[in-house]
Design an enzyme around this catalytic site. Structure first.
Site, PDB file in Angstrom:
ATOM      1  N   HIS A 298     -17.610  14.758   1.924  1.00 26.46           N
ATOM      2  CA  HIS A 298     -18.273  13.577   2.481  1.00 26.46           C
ATOM      3  C   HIS A 298     -19.777  13.847   2.554  1.00 26.46           C
ATOM      4  O   HIS A 298     -20.192  14.940   2.957  1.00 26.46           O
ATOM      5  CB  HIS A 298     -17.703  13.289   3.879  1.00 26.46           C
ATOM      6  CG  HIS A 298     -18.290  12.062   4.490  1.00 26.46           C
ATOM      7  ND1 HIS A 298     -17.915  10.794   4.104  1.00 26.46           N
ATOM      8  CD2 HIS A 298     -19.252  11.910   5.431  1.00 26.46           C
ATOM      9  CE1 HIS A 298     -18.623   9.914   4.793  1.00 26.46           C
ATOM     10  NE2 HIS A 298     -19.438  10.558   5.601  1.00 26.46           N
TER      11      HIS A 298
ATOM     12  N   LYS B  51     -26.453  17.184  -5.092  1.00 30.92           N
ATOM     13  CA  LYS B  51     -26.710  18.523  -5.648  1.00 30.92           C
ATOM     14  C   LYS B  51     -26.094  19.603  -4.730  1.00 30.92           C
ATOM     15  O   LYS B  51     -25.478  20.562  -5.207  1.00 30.92           O
ATOM     16  CB  LYS B  51     -28.229  18.722  -5.770  1.00 30.92           C
ATOM     17  CG  LYS B  51     -28.627  19.708  -6.804  1.00 30.92           C
ATOM     18  CD  LYS B  51     -30.115  19.722  -7.054  1.00 30.92           C
ATOM     19  CE  LYS B  51     -30.470  21.061  -7.663  1.00 30.92           C
ATOM     20  NZ  LYS B  51     -31.870  21.387  -7.537  1.00 30.92           N
ATOM     21  N   ALA B  52     -26.255  19.399  -3.429  1.00 33.33           N
ATOM     22  CA  ALA B  52     -25.665  20.348  -2.469  1.00 33.33           C
ATOM     23  C   ALA B  52     -24.139  20.284  -2.515  1.00 33.33           C
ATOM     24  O   ALA B  52     -23.452  21.307  -2.383  1.00 33.33           O
ATOM     25  CB  ALA B  52     -26.179  20.040  -1.066  1.00 33.33           C
ATOM     26  N   GLU B  53     -23.592  19.087  -2.720  1.00 36.12           N
ATOM     27  CA  GLU B  53     -22.129  18.935  -2.815  1.00 36.12           C
ATOM     28  C   GLU B  53     -21.575  19.773  -3.966  1.00 36.12           C
ATOM     29  O   GLU B  53     -20.552  20.447  -3.833  1.00 36.12           O
ATOM     30  CB  GLU B  53     -21.757  17.465  -3.035  1.00 36.12           C
ATOM     31  CG  GLU B  53     -22.057  16.556  -1.854  1.00 36.12           C
ATOM     32  CD  GLU B  53     -21.648  15.116  -2.111  1.00 36.12           C
ATOM     33  OE1 GLU B  53     -20.561  14.884  -2.669  1.00 36.12           O
ATOM     34  OE2 GLU B  53     -22.419  14.204  -1.751  1.00 36.12           O
TER      35      GLU B  53
ATOM     36  N   VAL C 292      -9.049   5.264   2.059  1.00 34.98           N
ATOM     37  CA  VAL C 292      -8.457   6.111   3.097  1.00 34.98           C
ATOM     38  C   VAL C 292      -7.012   6.416   2.693  1.00 34.98           C
ATOM     39  O   VAL C 292      -6.321   5.543   2.170  1.00 34.98           O
ATOM     40  CB  VAL C 292      -8.497   5.384   4.464  1.00 34.98           C
ATOM     41  CG1 VAL C 292      -7.783   6.195   5.536  1.00 34.98           C
ATOM     42  CG2 VAL C 292      -9.944   5.106   4.863  1.00 34.98           C
TER      43      VAL C 292
ATOM     44  N   ASP D 271     -12.548  10.466   7.712  1.00 34.51           N
ATOM     45  CA  ASP D 271     -13.462  11.619   7.698  1.00 34.51           C
ATOM     46  C   ASP D 271     -13.398  12.415   9.001  1.00 34.51           C
ATOM     47  O   ASP D 271     -14.424  12.878   9.513  1.00 34.51           O
ATOM     48  CB  ASP D 271     -14.904  11.157   7.411  1.00 34.51           C
ATOM     49  CG  ASP D 271     -15.008  10.386   6.109  1.00 34.51           C
ATOM     50  OD1 ASP D 271     -14.354  10.777   5.133  1.00 34.51           O
ATOM     51  OD2 ASP D 271     -15.741   9.382   6.068  1.00 34.51           O
TER      52      ASP D 271
ATOM     53  N   GLY E  57      -7.258   9.982   9.936  1.00 36.91           N
ATOM     54  CA  GLY E  57      -8.482   9.290  10.337  1.00 36.91           C
ATOM     55  C   GLY E  57      -9.456   9.127   9.172  1.00 36.91           C
ATOM     56  O   GLY E  57      -9.180   9.537   8.046  1.00 36.91           O
TER      57      GLY E  57
ATOM     58  N   ARG F  90       0.835  -1.207   0.000  1.00 38.84           N
ATOM     59  CA  ARG F  90       0.000   0.000   0.000  1.00 38.84           C
ATOM     60  C   ARG F  90       0.873   1.262   0.000  1.00 38.84           C
ATOM     61  O   ARG F  90       0.566   2.251  -0.652  1.00 38.84           O
ATOM     62  CB  ARG F  90      -0.906  -0.017   1.233  1.00 38.84           C
ATOM     63  CG  ARG F  90      -1.941   1.091   1.237  1.00 38.84           C
ATOM     64  CD  ARG F  90      -2.744   1.060   2.508  1.00 38.84           C
ATOM     65  NE  ARG F  90      -1.948   1.486   3.642  1.00 38.84           N
ATOM     66  CZ  ARG F  90      -2.243   1.236   4.908  1.00 38.84           C
ATOM     67  NH1 ARG F  90      -3.315   0.549   5.213  1.00 38.84           N
ATOM     68  NH2 ARG F  90      -1.480   1.686   5.892  1.00 38.84           N
TER      69      ARG F  90
ATOM     70  N   ASP G 113      -7.002  14.103   7.239  1.00 38.85           N
ATOM     71  CA  ASP G 113      -5.914  13.668   8.121  1.00 38.85           C
ATOM     72  C   ASP G 113      -5.873  12.138   8.110  1.00 38.85           C
ATOM     73  O   ASP G 113      -6.522  11.518   7.260  1.00 38.85           O
ATOM     74  CB  ASP G 113      -6.064  14.267   9.534  1.00 38.85           C
ATOM     75  CG  ASP G 113      -7.319  13.783  10.240  1.00 38.85           C
ATOM     76  OD1 ASP G 113      -7.972  12.840   9.737  1.00 38.85           O
ATOM     77  OD2 ASP G 113      -7.641  14.332  11.306  1.00 38.85           O
TER      78      ASP G 113
HETATM   79  C1  GAR Z   1     -20.197  11.830  -3.388  1.00 37.82           C
HETATM   80  O1  GAR Z   1     -21.472  11.759  -2.801  1.00 37.82           O
HETATM   81  C2  GAR Z   1     -19.130  11.983  -2.325  1.00 37.82           C
HETATM   82  O2  GAR Z   1     -19.526  12.788  -1.251  1.00 37.82           O
HETATM   83  C3  GAR Z   1     -18.984  10.552  -1.876  1.00 37.82           C
HETATM   84  O3  GAR Z   1     -19.031   9.792  -3.061  1.00 37.82           O
HETATM   85  C4  GAR Z   1     -19.820  10.486  -4.023  1.00 37.82           C
HETATM   86  C5  GAR Z   1     -18.967  10.677  -5.266  1.00 37.82           C
HETATM   87  O4  GAR Z   1     -19.725  11.194  -6.321  1.00 37.82           O
HETATM   88  N1  GAR Z   1     -17.756  10.352  -1.181  1.00 37.82           N
HETATM   89  C6  GAR Z   1     -17.623   9.549  -0.142  1.00 37.82           C
HETATM   90  O5  GAR Z   1     -18.545   8.871   0.306  1.00 37.82           O
HETATM   91  C7  GAR Z   1     -16.244   9.518   0.460  1.00 37.82           C
HETATM   92  N2  GAR Z   1     -16.256   8.896   1.742  1.00 37.82           N
HETATM   93  P1  GAR Z   1     -19.016  11.764  -7.630  1.00 37.82           P
HETATM   94  O6  GAR Z   1     -17.984  10.719  -8.038  1.00 37.82           O
HETATM   95  O7  GAR Z   1     -20.127  11.883  -8.621  1.00 37.82           O
HETATM   96  O8  GAR Z   1     -18.382  13.078  -7.270  1.00 37.82           O
END
Ligand code: GAR
Length: 198
Positions: A118, A181-183, A101, A154, A152, A74, A150
């Site tokens: 996340h 959508k919010a992301e 991770v 998330d 950990g 890894r 970091d």
């Molecule tokens: C998103 O919802 C992101 O927040 C999540 O994976 C999706 C990726 O969508 N990430 C995690 O869960 C990380 N722990 P995308 O590939 O369409 O951006």
């Protein structure tokens, strides 16, 4: 945070993805529209067939793909990722649906320079299946979080969050769609704030 990127050249962004790359695409669109002053220079995926690589190509961003299985350890895998981003002179690494991770080889090469998004309001529901965790817990509000990475899962310092309603009858899929959508609205703004030191 000091505004170490706000003057001079646009910050050079490297992306890490494993899947659809819709968050990466939203950031690339914000850059194209000049809402975000940055230059995308490299996309890395641990999945050779990630749909996000097609999106990277559409925006003419170079990409590389290899998997931990291609390496003896890894650490060797992560050293190769760190070398790739160092060679591309990346200022900031943007994890956008990278589903592994990160460990010391990448973290040490880019200290305090790695962001992740996340799909929950951290510290609630870290790890996999965050949307399912929210439905199962019966919360009425969930959302998304942009944070520094970091060692950990998330756990790094939170940069920005956006709240999303959990509606009666929501499934993991309907909630995931609303949060996504919010992301897309949140991530580039969070990057902008980091680059401006605000
Ligand atoms: C998103 O919802 C992101 O927040 C999540 O994976 C999706 C990726 O969508 N990430 C995690 O869960 C990380 N722990 P995308 O590939 O369409 O951006």
């Amino acid at each position: 945070m000091s505004p170490f990127f706000s003057k001079g050249k646009p910050a050079r962004l490297g992306f890490m993805i494993s899947g659809a790359g819709s968050n990466m695409q939203a950031i690339l669109k914000a850059i194209e529209a000049k809402h975000l002053r940055a230059k995308p220079v490299m996309v890395f995926s641990d999945k050779k067939d990630a749909k996000g690589l097609v999106r990277a190509a559409k925006f003419k961003v170079p990409f590389q793909t290899f998997s931990p299985k291609d390496f003896s350890s890894r650490n060797a895998y992560e050293r190769e990722i760190a070398a790739l981003f160092q060679k591309s002179e990346v200022d900031l690494i943007i994890c956008a649906g990278y589903m592994r991770v990160l460990h010391q080889p990448v973290l040490q090469a880019f200290p305090h320079k790695i962001l992740n998004i996340h799909p929950s309001l951290l510290p609630s529901f870290p790890g996999l299946k965050a949307q399912r965790q929210a439905i199962e817990a019966g919360v009425k509000i969930s959302g998304c979080t942009v944070h520094f990475v970091d060692e950990g899962v998330d756990t790094g310092p939170i940069i920005a969050q956006s709240a999303v309603a959990v509606k009666p009858g929501d499934t993991e899929e309907t909630l995931a769609k609303r949060i996504l959508k919010a992301e897309h609205a949140l991530y580039w703004r969070a990057i902008d704030a980091v680059l401006k030191g605000s």
